[in-house]
Design an enzyme around this catalytic site. Structure first.
Site, short mmCIF file in Angstrom:
data_model
loop_
_atom_site.label_atom_id
_atom_site.label_comp_id
_atom_site.label_asym_id
_atom_site.label_seq_id
_atom_site.Cartn_x
_atom_site.Cartn_y
_atom_site.Cartn_z
N LYS A 238 0.83 -1.20 0.00
CA LYS A 238 0.00 0.00 0.00
C LYS A 238 0.86 1.25 0.00
CE LYS A 238 -3.49 -2.07 2.91
NZ LYS A 238 -4.24 -2.00 4.15
N ARG A 239 2.02 1.14 0.60
CA ARG A 239 2.88 2.32 0.75
C ARG A 239 3.70 2.62 -0.50
NH1 ARG A 239 1.99 -0.08 5.20
NH2 ARG A 239 3.42 -1.74 4.64
#
Ligand code: GLU
Ligand code: ZN
Length: 507
Positions: A276-277
């Site tokens: 997600k990052r």
């Protein structure tokens, strides 16, 4: 490869067919920028629901007050709308199982937790984190399974009293049955989890806050979800949820256990799981770069699925018509930005030109466009748009491609200038100017003839002859078709820019 999507849709989409019993859900947690993995999950659920004429429930899993925010919630909704998804139940549309935000359903979960405790499907666990850690270490050292050891399963009243006197606040733990759990994953086939690998697990925190482990399956039960399609990272929670479902069924809360299908991991750069990052996974990035929703969805559909071996480009309608969950490939899918852009480029070409021109609007004004708003010329834009449409990979590229039309002077990119303006370029430019001056400006071909003739006069092929003209007029060595560009810019401005370039060369 870029065949136009055919408008013919297969039977499942025919108007008037009765809705099926299929109920699927998309249930993200609003914890920041939506990422592409989440969009892929939404897409597959949406396509599945629409293919089966089922119901798509959109639920917001915002029980983690520390990580969820109202801003993320708004972003999530905005993203779903931008992508073109619709849902049959959920935020903004309501439905028979409202509310669809878990933060507004806390009493329901507390009630279910109480019933599970009363029926003995759950129990209070008083173990502290350090006690758990200590016993985990000991189990590991002894080669035993290191999950929760059932310490508090059968506490006596006296023990409970003692723990309470010590001021311990219990969590609620779900009691897993002492048997293996087998289910048939819709993507991966039969999967068995041995009891020793699925220990009792927490469902309510010591402060009374229900956890994802409880609220997610409870809502799936209450909302009568028939198929759970989600990412592979959640596979290990499935045996727990199946056991919980069984308990809920016994209590009359759940009807039947849904079928589960786990979508493959998405791998990013270096064959690592796309996180997600990872900036590459941010949906906003694709929006800002000017991906079309249809291009992005087409690409994301290929992360684990395909329409056919020889067709990469298709519409969401075609996906819906063909989508079978059993066709999803369980192997990890690789996220390939180049391919995503190529697919997007194809979708840009498929737009109606008017639509294309409208979709470019955000990049034709501040903060992206460097020209003054009053210098924008709608008719020039309409004239150049068809030429731009066939060349862009993403819409944001439009700004640099048309800035020469709206800026009082071209932006000279130094590298382009040096590359194009060689020995003799001034002579070439002078001849080109002369020929262009007497050319027929109603015809782009006539402008081409003029530059061709200028090149011939200096022993240069067209490619070499047009480079200094392009840089003089547009500032860059690459861009939209030159002669159409000159024509749209107009004779006076074109000649004035060649004059300015000659002056610059002379200086
Ligand atoms: N809120 C969970 C997540 O975003 C949903 C998981 C699920 O689909 O069960 O990971
Ligand atoms: Zn315990």
């Amino acid at each position: 490869m870029a065949s136009a999507p055919s408008p013919k849709l297969s039977a499942p989409l025919e108007q008037g067919a009765p809705p099926s019993a299929v109920r699927v859900r998309f249930c993200p947690s609003p914890t920041g920028n939506p990422h592409v993995g989440l969009v892929r999950t939404a897409l597959f659920n949406w396509a599945f629901a629409r293919h089966h004429q089922g119901t798509l429930v959109f639920r917001i899993e915002d029980t983690d007050a520390a990580r969820d925010s109202e801003e993320s919630y708004e972003q999530l909704l905005d993203s779903m709308r931008w992508l073109g998804f619709d849902w049959d139940e959920g935020p903004e549309v309501g439905g028979p199982h409202a509310p669809y935000r878990q933060s507004q359903r806390m009493d329901l979960y507390k009630d279910v937790a109480r019933k599970l405790l009363e029926a003995g499907h759950a129990y209070h666990c008083y173990c502290t984190t350090s006690e758990l850690e200590e016993r985990r270490e000991a189990a590991r050292a002894a080669g035993r399974p290191s999950g929760y050891d059932g310490h508090c399963r059968e506490l006596s009243a006296a023990q409970v009293e003692e723990y309470t006197a010590q001021g311990r606040e219990p969590i609620v733990r779900f009691r897993m049955p002492d048997e293996a759990i087998t289910f048939t994953d819709l993507v991966r086939g039969e999967i068995t989890y041995l009891a020793e690998n699925v220990p009792d697990y927490g469902i309510v925190r010591a402060n009374g806050a229900p956890l994802y482990t409880l609220v997610n399956p409870v809502d799936d039960a209450l909302m009568e979800i028939t198929h759970v399609l989600r990412g592979e990272d959640l596979l290990s929670s499935t045996p727990r949820q199946i056991a919980l479902y069984k308990a809920l069924t016994e209590l009359g809360i759940a009807k039947e256990t849904p079928a589960f299908g786990h979508l493959p991991y998405v791998m990013g750069e270096g064959n690592k799981k796309l996180s997600k990052r990872d900036p590459q996974s941010s949906l906003n990035l694709y929006r800002e770069r000017g991906f079309l929703p249809e291009g992005l969805l087409n690409y994301l559909s290929l992360l684990g699925w395909s329409l056919s071996a020889d067709r990469d480009i298709f519409s969401v309608e075609e996906m819906v018509a063909a989508f079978e969950i059993s066709d999803v490939n369980p192997n990890p899918a690789r996220f390939d930005l180049k391919k995503a852009e190529a697919i997007n480029a194809d979708h840009i070409r498929l737009l109606d030109v008017k639509d294309f021109a409208e979709r470019c609007a955000p990049w034709l004004k501040a903060p992206f466009a460097p020209w003054a708003p009053e210098d924008f010329d709608e008719s020039k834009w309409q004239a150049i748009a068809p030429h731009a449409q066939t060349r862009l990979k993403v819409l944001s590229e439009i700004t640099d491609n048309v800035d020469f039309l709206f800026l009082p002077e071209p932006v000279f990119d130094e590298a382009s200038w040096t590359k194009a303006m060689k020995e003799g370029s001034d002579a070439l430019l002078r001849t080109a100017r002369e020929k262009l001056e007497s050319a027929d400006w109603t015809s782009a071909d006539s402008l081409k003839e003029a530059v061709l003739a200028a090149g011939e006069a200096h022993g240069l092929k067209l490619g070499k002859a047009q480079a200094p003209v392009r840089v003089a007029v547009t500032g860059r060595t690459v861009g939209l078709p030159l002669f159409e560009s000159l024509q749209i810019l107009g004779k006076d401005t074109t000649l004035a820019r060649i004059d300015a370039a000659l002056a610059k060369l002379a200086a």
